[in-house]
Design an enzyme around this catalytic site. Structure first.
Site, mmCIF file in Angstrom:
data_model
loop_
_atom_site.group_PDB
_atom_site.id
_atom_site.type_symbol
_atom_site.label_atom_id
_atom_site.label_comp_id
_atom_site.label_asym_id
_atom_site.label_seq_id
_atom_site.Cartn_x
_atom_site.Cartn_y
_atom_site.Cartn_z
ATOM 1 C CB SER A 151 -1.589 1.275 -11.069
ATOM 2 O OG SER A 151 -0.819 0.563 -10.122
ATOM 3 C CE1 TYR A 164 3.194 1.500 -14.303
ATOM 4 C CE2 TYR A 164 2.893 1.429 -11.917
ATOM 5 C CZ TYR A 164 2.513 1.033 -13.185
ATOM 6 O OH TYR A 164 1.462 0.156 -13.340
ATOM 7 C CE LYS A 168 -0.302 2.199 -15.141
ATOM 8 N NZ LYS A 168 -1.208 1.731 -16.210
#
Length: 261
Positions: A151, A164, A168
């Site tokens: 990401s 999060y 990533k």
């Protein structure tokens, strides 16, 4: 153009979003077989059944093996590879896509949210990458292409994504190190870094009209991404067009990262 003619492609988190888009694009490019992992609840079961129908309409010759399971459980990765290879014989491409992003305030975040996000996004990516890589090493002809869906969040921060973004960044690093470890076996490993893609993972967050419009304005192309915007680059990295590309990070964000103003 059939860039994936004769290839067997394994995709995790295939029932919706980016994974579904990749499955359809791989079918369009002539993939002989698709190993489609999905979570396995009633909703994703319905989604995978409709995906099978869409794939069949695009590429009637493609054989589909659908395997349910929680990717955070290492046994799921073992089963995905075993059941896929039992039917299709080999795996040429892995698109490691399964992931979650429960937006949460950092200071009040329960430890369970951190643990679940890490176990699905990062641990799950490690499990499936390791198991597919072993299959690619042992098969004849040896080799393949592994693509980790990272990401833009691997490069930048988010106040509601403190749990999060590290996962990533970890996927990006996993692909870089895998490229080094697996190169001797003719296995390429690369990461795709999507920007803001309109999928179920951020549907609730983007329901804020002001936030959605703000994200659109930050891109150079004046729109959010769609799953097929990621699927095209995935097919490229899976194909022989990228036969000398490994350890790379491909940012696919409509110009979001570079648009400082």
């Amino acid at each position: 153009m059939s860039l994936l003619q004769g290839r067997i492609v394994c995709i995790t988190g295939a029932s919706r979003g980016i994974g579904r888009g990749c499955a359809l694009e791989c079918a369009k490019h002539g993939a002989t077989g698709l190993i489609l992992h999905y979570y396995g609840d009633a909703e994703t079961q319905d989604e995978i059944e409709s995906l099978k129908q869409e794939v069949a309409a695009i590429n009637a010759k493609a054989t589909i093996v659908a395997v349910p399971g929680d990717i955070a459980d290492p046994e799921t990765a073992t089963r995905v590879v075993r059941e896929g290879v039992e039917v299709l014989g080999r795996i040429d491409v892995l698109i490691s896509n399964a992931g979650i992003c429960p937006f949460w305030d950092f200071l009040s975040m329960p430890l369970s949210v951190w643990e679940r996000t890490r176990s699905v996004n990062l641990d799950g990516s490690f499990y499936i990458t390791q198991r597919v890589a072993n299959q690619m090493k042992d098969q004849t002809p040896q080799g393949g292409s592994i693509i980790g869906i990272s990401s833009i969040s691997a490069l930048v921060g988010g106040g509601q994504q403190v749990h999060y973004t590290p996962t990533k960044a970890g996927i990006l690093s996993l692909m870089q190190s895998s490229a080094v470890a697996l190169g001797p076996y003719n296995i390429r490993a690369n990461a795709i870094l999507p920007g803001t893609i309109a999928t179920d993972i951020n549907k609730e967050d983007l329901s804020d009209v002001a936030k959605r419009e703000g994200m659109i304005k930050r891109t150079c192309l004046g729109r959010l991404g769609n799953p097929d915007d990621i699927a095209g680059p995935a097919v490229f990295l899976a194909s022989d067009l990228a036969k000398y590309v490994t350890g790379a990070a491909l940012l696919v964000d409509g110009g979001l990262f570079v648009n400082l103003q």
